[in-house]
Design an enzyme around this catalytic site. Structure first.
Site, PDB file in Angstrom:
ATOM      1  N   GLU A  94      -7.771  -5.321  -0.658  1.00 25.90           N
ATOM      2  CA  GLU A  94      -8.289  -6.088  -1.790  1.00 25.90           C
ATOM      3  C   GLU A  94      -8.279  -7.603  -1.559  1.00 25.90           C
ATOM      4  OE1 GLU A  94      -9.749  -4.170  -3.419  1.00 25.90           O
ATOM      5  OE2 GLU A  94      -8.621  -2.678  -4.547  1.00 25.90           O
ATOM      6  N   HIS A 143       0.844  -1.198   0.000  1.00 25.52           N
ATOM      7  CA  HIS A 143       0.000   0.000   0.000  1.00 25.52           C
ATOM      8  C   HIS A 143       0.870   1.236   0.000  1.00 25.52           C
ATOM      9  CE1 HIS A 143      -3.138   2.849   1.161  1.00 25.52           C
ATOM     10  NE2 HIS A 143      -3.944   1.974   0.582  1.00 25.52           N
TER      11      HIS A 143
HETATM   12  N1  COA Z   1       4.037  -7.553  -4.756  1.00 26.89           N
HETATM   13  C1  COA Z   1       5.372  -7.567  -4.967  1.00 26.89           C
HETATM   14  N2  COA Z   1       6.169  -6.483  -4.831  1.00 26.89           N
HETATM   15  C2  COA Z   1       5.573  -5.345  -4.457  1.00 26.89           C
HETATM   16  C3  COA Z   1       4.200  -5.268  -4.192  1.00 26.89           C
HETATM   17  C4  COA Z   1       3.415  -6.437  -4.364  1.00 26.89           C
HETATM   18  N3  COA Z   1       2.111  -6.422  -4.142  1.00 26.89           N
HETATM   19  N4  COA Z   1       3.893  -4.003  -3.836  1.00 26.89           N
HETATM   20  C5  COA Z   1       5.042  -3.296  -3.883  1.00 26.89           C
HETATM   21  N5  COA Z   1       6.053  -4.119  -4.257  1.00 26.89           N
HETATM   22  C6  COA Z   1       7.463  -3.762  -4.401  1.00 26.89           C
HETATM   23  C7  COA Z   1       7.662  -2.994  -5.711  1.00 26.89           C
HETATM   24  O1  COA Z   1       7.934  -3.860  -6.793  1.00 26.89           O
HETATM   25  C8  COA Z   1       8.831  -2.109  -5.364  1.00 26.89           C
HETATM   26  O2  COA Z   1      10.018  -2.834  -5.487  1.00 26.89           O
HETATM   27  P1  COA Z   1      11.331  -2.157  -6.130  1.00 26.89           P
HETATM   28  O3  COA Z   1      11.666  -1.040  -5.172  1.00 26.89           O
HETATM   29  O4  COA Z   1      12.321  -3.256  -6.153  1.00 26.89           O
HETATM   30  O5  COA Z   1      10.917  -1.655  -7.467  1.00 26.89           O
HETATM   31  C9  COA Z   1       8.627  -1.804  -3.875  1.00 26.89           C
HETATM   32  O6  COA Z   1       7.814  -2.858  -3.370  1.00 26.89           O
HETATM   33  C10 COA Z   1       7.917  -0.499  -3.649  1.00 26.89           C
HETATM   34  O7  COA Z   1       6.833  -0.426  -4.520  1.00 26.89           O
HETATM   35  P2  COA Z   1       6.139   0.916  -4.984  1.00 26.89           P
HETATM   36  O8  COA Z   1       5.616   0.717  -6.372  1.00 26.89           O
HETATM   37  O9  COA Z   1       6.992   2.095  -4.743  1.00 26.89           O
HETATM   38  O10 COA Z   1       5.008   1.011  -3.970  1.00 26.89           O
HETATM   39  P3  COA Z   1       3.717   1.862  -4.130  1.00 26.89           P
HETATM   40  O11 COA Z   1       3.567   2.676  -2.929  1.00 26.89           O
HETATM   41  O12 COA Z   1       3.605   2.599  -5.403  1.00 26.89           O
HETATM   42  O13 COA Z   1       2.697   0.654  -4.212  1.00 26.89           O
HETATM   43  C11 COA Z   1       0.723  -0.440  -4.704  1.00 26.89           C
HETATM   44  C12 COA Z   1       1.427   0.619  -3.833  1.00 26.89           C
HETATM   45  C13 COA Z   1      -0.634  -0.711  -4.064  1.00 26.89           C
HETATM   46  C14 COA Z   1       0.521   0.128  -6.099  1.00 26.89           C
HETATM   47  C15 COA Z   1       1.574  -1.732  -4.775  1.00 26.89           C
HETATM   48  O14 COA Z   1       1.830  -2.222  -3.487  1.00 26.89           O
HETATM   49  C16 COA Z   1       0.930  -2.804  -5.644  1.00 26.89           C
HETATM   50  O15 COA Z   1       1.083  -2.789  -6.863  1.00 26.89           O
HETATM   51  N6  COA Z   1       0.191  -3.773  -5.014  1.00 26.89           N
HETATM   52  C17 COA Z   1      -0.467  -4.801  -5.777  1.00 26.89           C
HETATM   53  C18 COA Z   1      -1.786  -4.297  -6.328  1.00 26.89           C
HETATM   54  C19 COA Z   1      -2.813  -4.094  -5.253  1.00 26.89           C
HETATM   55  O16 COA Z   1      -2.981  -4.910  -4.357  1.00 26.89           O
HETATM   56  N7  COA Z   1      -3.534  -2.964  -5.377  1.00 26.89           N
HETATM   57  C20 COA Z   1      -4.568  -2.588  -4.447  1.00 26.89           C
HETATM   58  C21 COA Z   1      -4.126  -1.438  -3.608  1.00 26.89           C
HETATM   59  S1  COA Z   1      -5.254  -1.110  -2.276  1.00 26.89           S
END
Ligand code: COA
Length: 374
Positions: free
Chosen positions: A316, A261
């Protein structure tokens, strides 16, 4: 040869775009009285109430009324708000009936959005009630049409969640759905709420704001994750080995849906509210136990691979299980999310419009230089 988008990405990287905080993390872009997402503590406050005091205790109508208070001049009291919303469901059904056939040719989400795009763009309570009612009426109707069944008309006197279950042609799950709608009704300045506020800041009207919210919610990084959670659980069940499936997905650079998140640095409080509601369903024990075992393995793998980044279960994961138990096909889960979040979008749109200030940030131009400068 560099693929066209790799070229753009390396250009942005070379100009230090990463340092620029492209995701606007920690940027405060609005002041709100609506909700507060306390990432470090894992708490969600909705207009002064912790989520734990609302989920499973308040109805969706009461929560929407709470969010709307102060934003509509003619807002009735909470007791009268529920029948007004019931009447709006009936009106919506009549108003959109003739479009349902063509809308049902699209996915349920896109069909719902297309039908909502036909609504007039106002800023008054009747406009808000129509938009609040719309997903609750349209989604069950489209699901039934796509399954070859006739839509069931709403009942003005039923509770909002109970009416949705009734319009689906089912008889159980109303309380769990009500808990779900309350749980997702508002959540700070998430991507769809921000999109809705940007549109509201132009004074465009509530339909335009809600359509912006619907567009942003659709993506898998925001509201589109719960359907893929079911795909993931089914694929793991078919393979029979969570650890190797998860390791392979992470090796392939995939994200595990339902984890991580932007704000929470601990478990998403909404996950537990939904898990509790899920337990009220009979016959889900085996599915729940399996999901819990996948969750444990996923968290272990994520913690091991990303020790510096807190990656926990988000809303989710249990949304997927709850909506599955309530009888929604996985393809429409994001639409059910919209059914709850529309309450927050509407209140935020009014709050933003009332500030009177257009949202218009700046961008940094990096290339190409003008001919004169070069
Ligand atoms: N699975 C695997 N790796 C994950 C992850 C997940 N669900 N969520 C984050 N990461 C990793 C990213 O790949 C990134 O790694 P890196 O630094 O090596 O590139 C690191 O953690 C940080 O990710 P980042 O994209 O900066 O985090 P964010 O704050 O933008 O992410 C989300 C938030 C929700 C977009 C992300 O956690 C995600 O894509 N989750 C899966 C989709 C989901 O469940 N969405 C519903 C949200 S309520």
């Amino acid at each position: 040869m560099i693929h066209w988008n790799e070229g753009i990405i390396s250009l942005l990287d070379s100009q230090g775009a990463d340092e620029m905080n492209n995701g606007l993390e920690d940027v405060v872009a609005a002041e709100t009285i609506l909700s507060d997402v306390r990432g470090a503590e894992g708490q969600l406050i909705i207009r002064g109430h912790p989520l734990t005091a609302l989920a499973g205790r308040w109805t969706f109508e009461e929560t929407a009324h709470l969010l709307f208070t102060g934003f509509f001049a003619d807002l009735p009291d909470a007791a009268e708000f529920a029948p007004r919303l019931g009447a709006a469901r009936v009106d919506m059904f009549e108003a959109t009936r003739k479009f349902l056939g063509s809308a049902s040719k699209l996915s349920a989400y896109d069909g719902m959005r297309a039908a909502m795009a036909m609504l007039p763009d106002g800023t008054m309570l009747p406009d808000a009630l129509r938009l609040l009612a719309a997903p609750a009426v349209l989604l069950p109707a489209l699901i039934r049409l796509q399954a070859g069944d006739e839509p069931i008309a709403p009942s003005a006197s039923a509770g909002h969640a109970a009416d949705v279950i009734r319009m689906l042609g089912r008889s159980s799950g109303a309380d769990a759905l009500d808990t779900y709608l309350v749980t997702v009704s508002d959540h700070g300045l998430n991507a769809s709420t921000f999109a809705a506020r940007v549109v509201a800041s132009t004074q465009a009207g509530l339909t335009s704001s809600v359509l912006a919210g619907l567009g942003a919610l659709k993506g898998p990084l925001h509201g589109g994750a719960p359907g893929p959670v079911i795909d993931m659980l089914d694929a793991i069940a078919a393979e029979g080995d969570s650890a190797s499936w998860i390791a392979r997905a992470l090796d392939d650079g995939e994200r595990l849906m339902g984890f991580g998140h932007r704000i929470y640095r601990t478990r998403d409080p909404r996950a537990d509210a939904l898990k509790a509601a899920l337990q009220s369903f009979g016959g889900v024990d085996a599915r729940l136990r399996f999901a819990e075992s996948v969750e444990r393995v996923a968290l272990e793998a994520l913690h091991k691979r990303k020790p510096d980044r807190v990656l926990e279960t988000n809303v989710e994961f249990y949304t997927a299980l709850l909506l599955e138990a309530a009888g929604f096909p996985k393809e429409v889960f994001t639409g059910v999310f919209a059914m709850g979040r529309v309450a927050g979008w509407l209140a935020h749109a009014r709050e933003q419009a009332l500030t009177g200030r257009l949202i218009r940030p700046a961008s940094r131009y990096i290339e190409p230089l003008t001919k004169e400068a070069a």
